[in-house]
Design a protein around this motif. Sequence first.
Motif, mmCIF file in Angstrom:
data_model
loop_
_atom_site.group_PDB
_atom_site.id
_atom_site.type_symbol
_atom_site.label_atom_id
_atom_site.label_comp_id
_atom_site.label_asym_id
_atom_site.label_seq_id
_atom_site.Cartn_x
_atom_site.Cartn_y
_atom_site.Cartn_z
ATOM 1 N N GLY A 190 -24.407 49.185 30.119
ATOM 2 C CA GLY A 190 -24.751 49.369 31.377
ATOM 3 C C GLY A 190 -25.940 48.510 31.539
ATOM 4 N N TRP A 191 -27.052 48.751 30.655
ATOM 5 C CA TRP A 191 -28.431 47.830 30.749
ATOM 6 C C TRP A 191 -28.018 46.556 30.813
ATOM 7 C CZ3 TRP A 191 -31.202 44.794 27.527
ATOM 8 C CH2 TRP A 191 -32.498 44.339 27.901
ATOM 9 N N CYS A 192 -27.103 45.971 29.768
ATOM 10 C CA CYS A 192 -26.979 44.743 29.518
ATOM 11 C C CYS A 192 -26.202 44.272 30.884
ATOM 12 C CB CYS A 192 -25.847 44.405 28.497
ATOM 13 S SG CYS A 192 -26.454 44.543 26.882
ATOM 14 N N ALA A 193 -25.328 44.987 31.619
ATOM 15 C CA ALA A 193 -24.856 44.386 32.953
ATOM 16 C C ALA A 193 -25.938 44.291 33.794
ATOM 17 C CB ALA A 193 -23.692 45.577 33.220
ATOM 18 N N GLU A 194 -27.069 45.318 34.033
ATOM 19 C CA GLU A 194 -28.087 44.912 34.945
ATOM 20 C C GLU A 194 -28.753 43.880 34.511
ATOM 21 O OE1 GLU A 194 -30.676 48.409 34.692
ATOM 22 O OE2 GLU A 194 -29.072 49.791 34.797
ATOM 23 N N GLN A 195 -28.764 43.331 33.571
ATOM 24 C CA GLN A 195 -29.315 42.022 33.130
ATOM 25 C C GLN A 195 -28.459 40.754 33.502
ATOM 26 O OE1 GLN A 195 -32.915 42.390 31.753
ATOM 27 N NE2 GLN A 195 -32.215 44.664 32.197
ATOM 28 N N GLY A 196 -27.186 41.093 33.880
ATOM 29 C CA GLY A 196 -26.476 40.040 34.090
ATOM 30 C C GLY A 196 -25.880 39.641 32.935
ATOM 31 N N ALA A 197 -25.783 40.400 31.766
ATOM 32 C CA ALA A 197 -25.217 39.803 30.493
ATOM 33 C C ALA A 197 -24.048 40.762 29.894
ATOM 34 C CB ALA A 197 -26.421 39.638 29.471
ATOM 35 N N LEU A 198 -23.298 40.193 29.248
ATOM 36 C CA LEU A 198 -22.233 40.852 28.731
ATOM 37 C C LEU A 198 -22.477 41.341 27.312
ATOM 38 C CD1 LEU A 198 -19.263 42.083 28.828
ATOM 39 C CD2 LEU A 198 -18.388 39.671 28.148
ATOM 40 N N ALA A 199 -22.345 42.407 26.734
ATOM 41 C CA ALA A 199 -22.639 42.751 25.126
ATOM 42 C C ALA A 199 -21.396 42.279 24.658
ATOM 43 C CB ALA A 199 -23.023 44.117 25.144
ATOM 44 N N ASP A 200 -21.209 41.584 23.519
ATOM 45 C CA ASP A 200 -20.354 40.715 22.891
ATOM 46 C C ASP A 200 -20.228 41.290 21.590
ATOM 47 O OD1 ASP A 200 -18.174 39.657 22.641
ATOM 48 O OD2 ASP A 200 -18.791 37.689 22.698
ATOM 49 N N ASP A 201 -19.239 41.367 20.747
ATOM 50 C CA ASP A 201 -19.016 41.639 19.275
ATOM 51 C C ASP A 201 -20.037 42.613 18.900
ATOM 52 O OD1 ASP A 201 -18.538 41.099 16.702
ATOM 53 O OD2 ASP A 201 -19.858 39.313 16.449
ATOM 54 N N VAL A 202 -19.955 43.926 19.649
ATOM 55 C CA VAL A 202 -20.555 45.273 19.515
ATOM 56 C C VAL A 202 -19.956 45.745 18.002
ATOM 57 C CG1 VAL A 202 -21.174 47.345 20.287
ATOM 58 C CG2 VAL A 202 -20.717 45.499 21.910
ATOM 59 N N GLN A 203 -20.947 46.120 17.200
ATOM 60 C CA GLN A 203 -20.623 46.674 16.076
ATOM 61 C C GLN A 203 -21.566 48.008 15.618
ATOM 62 O OE1 GLN A 203 -20.807 43.713 12.735
ATOM 63 N NE2 GLN A 203 -18.977 42.778 13.694
ATOM 64 N N VAL A 204 -20.953 48.932 15.465
ATOM 65 C CA VAL A 204 -21.703 50.223 14.776
ATOM 66 C C VAL A 204 -21.774 50.113 13.164
ATOM 67 C CG1 VAL A 204 -22.059 52.755 14.782
ATOM 68 C CG2 VAL A 204 -21.131 51.321 16.983
ATOM 69 N N ALA A 205 -22.971 50.356 12.613
ATOM 70 C CA ALA A 205 -22.744 50.239 11.142
ATOM 71 C C ALA A 205 -23.760 51.469 10.655
ATOM 72 C CB ALA A 205 -22.850 49.024 10.716
ATOM 73 N N ARG A 206 -23.589 51.824 9.480
ATOM 74 C CA ARG A 206 -24.798 52.394 8.751
ATOM 75 C C ARG A 206 -25.392 51.400 8.092
ATOM 76 N NH1 ARG A 206 -24.135 54.006 2.805
ATOM 77 N NH2 ARG A 206 -22.550 52.713 2.034
ATOM 78 N N ARG A 207 -26.636 51.775 7.767
ATOM 79 C CA ARG A 207 -27.627 50.914 7.091
ATOM 80 C C ARG A 207 -27.107 50.372 5.766
ATOM 81 N NH1 ARG A 207 -33.934 51.974 6.995
ATOM 82 N NH2 ARG A 207 -33.022 53.574 5.452
ATOM 83 N N SER A 208 -27.200 48.986 5.605
ATOM 84 C CA SER A 208 -26.715 48.678 4.221
ATOM 85 C C SER A 208 -28.050 48.842 3.265
ATOM 86 C CB SER A 208 -26.256 47.188 3.977
ATOM 87 O OG SER A 208 -27.379 46.327 4.730
ATOM 88 N N LEU A 209 -27.769 48.781 1.936
ATOM 89 C CA LEU A 209 -28.719 48.748 1.062
ATOM 90 C C LEU A 209 -29.723 47.550 1.334
ATOM 91 C CD1 LEU A 209 -30.070 50.787 -1.077
ATOM 92 C CD2 LEU A 209 -28.763 49.338 -2.707
ATOM 93 N N GLU A 210 -29.159 46.529 1.700
ATOM 94 C CA GLU A 210 -29.743 45.343 2.097
ATOM 95 C C GLU A 210 -30.581 45.490 3.346
ATOM 96 O OE1 GLU A 210 -27.553 41.855 2.083
ATOM 97 O OE2 GLU A 210 -29.108 40.654 2.753
ATOM 98 N N ASP A 211 -30.341 46.212 4.296
ATOM 99 C CA ASP A 211 -31.401 46.483 5.492
ATOM 100 C C ASP A 211 -32.273 47.281 5.039
ATOM 101 O OD1 ASP A 211 -29.565 45.536 7.207
ATOM 102 O OD2 ASP A 211 -28.393 47.187 7.432
ATOM 103 N N VAL A 212 -32.280 48.244 3.993
ATOM 104 C CA VAL A 212 -33.425 49.219 3.451
ATOM 105 C C VAL A 212 -34.341 48.206 2.766
ATOM 106 C CG1 VAL A 212 -33.829 51.050 1.942
ATOM 107 C CG2 VAL A 212 -32.038 50.895 3.207
ATOM 108 N N PHE A 213 -33.659 47.383 1.869
ATOM 109 C CA PHE A 213 -34.456 46.454 1.097
ATOM 110 C C PHE A 213 -35.364 45.527 2.096
ATOM 111 C CE2 PHE A 213 -34.630 42.301 -1.157
ATOM 112 C CZ PHE A 213 -35.264 42.645 -2.205
#
Lengths: 309, 270
Positions: free
Chosen positions: A276-299
């Motif tokens: 919804g917030w993206c739409a307000e900005q006139g933008a389309l949220a694309d390629d949406v992915q939900v992920a748990r943190r990888s060890l790389e992120d922690v690192f």
Amino acid sequence: MSSSPPAVSVRGLVKRYGRTTAVDGLDLDLAAGQVLALLGPNGAGKTTTVEVCEGFVTADAGEVRVLGVDPAGAPDTLRARIGVMPQGGGAYPGVRAAEMLRLVAACSAHPLDVGWLSAVLGLDSCARTPYKRLSGGQQQRLALACAVVGRPELVFLDEPTAGMDPQGRRLVWELIGALRRDGVAVLLTTHLMEEAEELADQVVIVDHGRVVAQGSPVALTATTEQQELRFRARAGMDVAGLAAALPAGYGADEPIAGRYVVRGRIDPGVLSTITGWCAEQGALADDVQVARRSLEDVFLELTGRELRS
Amino acid sequence: MTTPPATPPATAGPTFPPGTFSPRPGGGSPGRMLAAQAGTEMRLALRNGEQVLLTLLIPVVLLVGLSTVDVVPLPEPRIAAVAPGVLALAVMSTAFTGQAIALGFDRRYGVVRRLAATALPRWLLVAGRLAAVLGVVALQMVLLGGLAAGLGWRPEPAGLGWALLLVVLGCAAFGALGILLGGTLRAEIVLAVANLVWFLLLVGGGIAIPLDRLPGPLAAAGAVLPSGALAEGLRETLTTGAVPDPGPVLVLLGWTVVAAAVAVRAVRLR
């Protein structure tokens, strides 16, 4: 001895080279029969720590016990019980792979069958090739063979899969799994998050010679509140505004232009707020992915993103 | 006829059956470790073209050349002065130059560290290298001594035992110097220095030209060099059969003790 001592116990290890402090008060525990991955950027102190444990480098301070032995005080006693794969291997430049493995095997009382080990590690095709003409992956596999041929209680592997192709890496992972299954403790250093996640009971992340995090891979990447959502959209949107639109405690970031990350527990309500917030900005949220943190992120969170020499 | 491609490894069953790696640690027996290391290093030395050039081909050429062509003024029979010098050269080539270069590159390639990480204690690591040197030198003595005999050399039989003692002392002195050089500097520098020293000692250190044929100051310097001590000691005892003078023996022992003492502190595994 009735109960086996820990494979490795390090308390307050300090090692300086001139003005550089390579290891700065590091603690480490590896239980018998477990796999510990020492993870960290270049120059974090991984190799120095391993070399102190092997008795090649003397500590400036701290207490180190490997299989209950002081490595600096009794290196010969210790080395008859451990297997070592030094970073970059090690062999006579002109020696043939099989010849080198036979020599290392002759240094132990009950070695594995050299012919069999060469065959399973794919060293047969280069058995007569001089070491200096072996490929990087072949040199690594020979170094690994040399580390395990003596049937040690504890194996130190310094970046065991560096320079290997994916097949070679899989084989090494399988071998490390078999070591663990057969009761051999393994201390490995690596840059590869995937490797640490796949193999280790315990991951220790080091940076600037200190432990910055440790725990099992699952604990380190625990998903409880630490999920994230990634999406692409027009670059340069106001991430502070996005964070403000979300419930308290959520973070939003644009690490790369046009790629956004929202951290926090992701539920359908949060997802609809974001789109919804993206739409307000006139933008389309694309390629949406939900992920748990990888060890790389922690690192990367812990050690930063800038390149190390 | 073409051979069929090798059968791919069976995919059934685990690559590493359970129990494969069950720990059974322990060091090998010292004798077996020594034999394995010395045998490997000796094979490597005899397989390496440049080493064979240095340890066998050049001594053979000098033995034949100096004893048959009058390039250097020598008393007759020329072979009596040439053969002991060439035997000293053989010792220097293997124990010093060959050993230093091999050690320099072995360190570069991490093998010294690799072997130190096994159950091989440090003294065996050194003993293995020296045993390999002694093995190659023994081979050189047989081949070069046989060739010299073929060229008419008739050493005094009573001196052979003393000569053997001098050769062993020479191996110790040159070996300690070789380990000191090869164990402390970068491989390329070791290569350059070891070859340069070899050439200088060959020409001006009492090996190719006996000390009494060299100008006074050079002869005096040569007498306290390991090359001059070994070559002159061998010339003396193999010509007369007499017990070697204490001079050369003390010079060789002195170089051994000093070089070994410095090496113990200065040598780096890589």
